[in-house]
Scaffold this active site. Structure first.
Site, PDB file in Angstrom:
ATOM      1  N   THR A  11      38.869  -2.498   6.137  1.00 21.56           N
ATOM      2  CA  THR A  11      37.843  -1.879   6.992  1.00 21.56           C
ATOM      3  C   THR A  11      38.373  -1.498   8.365  1.00 21.56           C
ATOM      4  O   THR A  11      37.992  -0.464   8.918  1.00 21.56           O
ATOM      5  CB  THR A  11      36.669  -2.875   7.157  1.00 21.56           C
ATOM      6  OG1 THR A  11      36.102  -3.091   5.875  1.00 21.56           O
ATOM      7  CG2 THR A  11      35.609  -2.347   8.094  1.00 21.56           C
ATOM      8  N   ASP A  56      41.848  -0.624   0.005  1.00 20.49           N
ATOM      9  CA  ASP A  56      40.732  -1.555   0.105  1.00 20.49           C
ATOM     10  C   ASP A  56      41.259  -2.814  -0.569  1.00 20.49           C
ATOM     11  O   ASP A  56      41.806  -2.750  -1.682  1.00 20.49           O
ATOM     12  CB  ASP A  56      39.526  -0.986  -0.653  1.00 20.49           C
ATOM     13  CG  ASP A  56      38.290  -1.864  -0.531  1.00 20.49           C
ATOM     14  OD1 ASP A  56      38.402  -3.085  -0.787  1.00 20.49           O
ATOM     15  OD2 ASP A  56      37.227  -1.341  -0.200  1.00 20.49           O
ATOM     16  N   SER A  57      41.141  -3.975   0.064  1.00 21.94           N
ATOM     17  CA  SER A  57      41.842  -5.154  -0.462  1.00 21.94           C
ATOM     18  C   SER A  57      41.291  -5.620  -1.798  1.00 21.94           C
ATOM     19  O   SER A  57      41.920  -6.433  -2.481  1.00 21.94           O
ATOM     20  CB  SER A  57      41.847  -6.292   0.555  1.00 21.94           C
ATOM     21  OG  SER A  57      40.592  -6.918   0.629  1.00 21.94           O
ATOM     22  N   THR A  88      39.179  -7.706   4.357  1.00 24.19           N
ATOM     23  CA  THR A  88      38.732  -9.107   4.353  1.00 24.19           C
ATOM     24  C   THR A  88      38.486  -9.645   2.945  1.00 24.19           C
ATOM     25  O   THR A  88      38.562 -10.854   2.733  1.00 24.19           O
ATOM     26  CB  THR A  88      37.432  -9.283   5.174  1.00 24.19           C
ATOM     27  OG1 THR A  88      36.408  -8.476   4.607  1.00 24.19           O
ATOM     28  CG2 THR A  88      37.650  -8.918   6.627  1.00 24.19           C
ATOM     29  N   THR A 271      37.219 -28.400  -6.617  1.00 26.24           N
ATOM     30  CA  THR A 271      35.758 -28.514  -6.586  1.00 26.24           C
ATOM     31  C   THR A 271      35.083 -27.174  -6.290  1.00 26.24           C
ATOM     32  O   THR A 271      35.619 -26.352  -5.558  1.00 26.24           O
ATOM     33  CB  THR A 271      35.302 -29.561  -5.549  1.00 26.24           C
ATOM     34  OG1 THR A 271      33.871 -29.602  -5.539  1.00 26.24           O
ATOM     35  CG2 THR A 271      35.813 -29.266  -4.149  1.00 26.24           C
ATOM     36  N   GLN A 272      33.906 -26.991  -6.886  1.00 27.53           N
ATOM     37  CA  GLN A 272      33.082 -25.815  -6.575  1.00 27.53           C
ATOM     38  C   GLN A 272      32.425 -25.970  -5.202  1.00 27.53           C
ATOM     39  O   GLN A 272      31.860 -25.016  -4.680  1.00 27.53           O
ATOM     40  CB  GLN A 272      31.950 -25.680  -7.611  1.00 27.53           C
ATOM     41  CG  GLN A 272      32.419 -25.407  -8.998  1.00 27.53           C
ATOM     42  CD  GLN A 272      31.268 -25.351 -10.001  1.00 27.53           C
ATOM     43  OE1 GLN A 272      30.095 -25.409  -9.637  1.00 27.53           O
ATOM     44  NE2 GLN A 272      31.613 -25.248 -11.266  1.00 27.53           N
ATOM     45  N   CYS A 273      32.468 -27.196  -4.667  1.00 21.85           N
ATOM     46  CA  CYS A 273      31.773 -27.443  -3.398  1.00 21.85           C
ATOM     47  C   CYS A 273      32.477 -26.720  -2.254  1.00 21.85           C
ATOM     48  O   CYS A 273      33.678 -26.467  -2.300  1.00 21.85           O
ATOM     49  CB  CYS A 273      31.744 -28.932  -3.075  1.00 21.85           C
ATOM     50  SG  CYS A 273      30.786 -29.869  -4.255  1.00 21.85           S
TER      51      CYS A 273
END
Ligand code: ASP
Length: 350
Positions: A11, A56-57, A88, A271-273
């Protein structure tokens, strides 16, 4: 002091078009030439290299990591620091990948970008770029880092945390290496030491593409897991529940993991946390995964765990060596001896 700026896209250097924002060749150089901020005496001399094509990443892949890494190596001796302008969306993956690929790094490599293009009045790009340039020019910082919204994060600890806000990145398990207010304050205690040997920078290439990420969810079937874990897969990050737990009552599912383990697939539990670490010994549901051959990814981010697998298999290590090295801290990406791991619950308390 002089720094090298590699503009890979994103961007920050995009222009408005009928299809939304698009990368625009030559645009960044033009904007920087005409903005006096970049030419004040407190700013370092800089050279801009523009990648072709600008990306564009979301379109980036390991081949682009290779191009960035070799570009840094080719200009390494001539500059004091490096700023990589990057979209980003996948910046945290690139930051993690470069952390591993750039071996014996002794100079700052800072990834940055913006949420609003540099050309727009409310852009966050000038601030991100100016501060990145000053840090890259003036600090002893032998690390790949990511600067955004006044925080300098270790690259292999960063995650994209907000798709819209200026605070686009976070480092949930490790404090920022620096914060920028009136002054730029470095937390020197946290910054990695310079490499001990005199060896020059080397780039690890290739990265091995036969890796992946499997996100567990209630109801995941053994068939789905088995299909995912099929050859050519060599290494997988398993994003599990809580402290690394999974469905231990499902024999089909555990069987699929055990079969993959038999074939030498390295399965790393993260972990998904949002924050915290894996403790496979805490619950029977975590122990069952460990018994099927899954190893702990401790507090690695998914991005760091995945790119570490890319890197270790890319070095040609066999599964046993990869397993062992996944548990070692190579670039500050994981907290070994995480206090929680030293205090696991007794087996009968789950
Ligand atoms: N899609 C853009 C990119 O990752 C988003 C951004 O730069 O913020 O290149």
């Amino acid at each position: 002091m002089s720094i090298y700026i590699a503009n890979t896209g994103g961007t920050i250097s995009m222009k408005r078009s009928n299809h939304g924002y698009v990368p625009a060749a030559g645009h960044l150089q033009e904007l920087m030439n005409h903005n006096p901020v970049f030419h004040q005496p407190s700013m370092p001399k800089f050279f801009i290299r523009e990648f072709d094509p600008l990306l564009d990443s979301a379109n980036m892949c390991p081949e682009d990591w290779r191009r960035i890494a070799y570009d840094i190596r080719d200009h390494y001796e001539a500059f004091d620091g490096f700023v990589i302008l990057h979209g980003t969306d996948t910046m945290a993956y690139t930051a993690s990948a470069l952390s591993f690929m750039l071996e014996n790094l002794a100079k700052p490599v800072i990834l940055t970008g913006s949420q609003i293009p540099l050309v727009e009045p409310r852009s966050d790009g000038v601030r991100n770029l100016v501060t990145s340039m000053q840090i890259a020019a003036n600090e002893t910082l032998p690390e790949v880092t990511l600067f955004f919204n006044d925080e300098l994060l270790r690259g292999c600890r960063a995650v994209k945390a907000n798709s819209e806000g200026f605070e686009a990145f976070a480092s949930p398990n490790f404090p920022p290496l620096a914060t920028a207010g009136i002054d730029i304050k470095l937390n020197r205690r946290l910054i990695r030491p310079l490499p001990e040997n005199d060896e020059s920078l080397t780039v690890q290439h290739p990265m091995d593409p036969d890796v992946g990420v499997l996100w567990l969810f209630p109801g995941i079937t053994g068939t789905i897991a088995r299909n995912f874990l099929r050859p050519p897969l060599k290494g997988v990050v398993i994003l599990a529940f809580g402290v690394g737990n999974g469905p231990s009552h499902d024999r089909e599912f555990l069987g699929a993991l055990a079969e993959a383990n038999q074939r030498g697939v390295v399965m790393v539990d993260c972990t998904q946390c949002w924050s915290g670490t894996v403790k496979l010994g805490s619950y029977a549901t975590g122990k069952a995964l460990a018994q099927a051959g899954v190893i702990s990814g401790h507090d690695l981010t998914p991005e760091a765990a995945l790119t570490k697998l890319f890197y270790l298999f890319g070095k040609g290590f066999d599964s046993e060596v990869v397993k062992q090295m996944m548990g070692q801290d190579l670039r500050g990406e994981m907290t070994v001896n995480f206090p929680g791991n030293l205090h696991q619950r007794p087996a009968n308390s789950s």
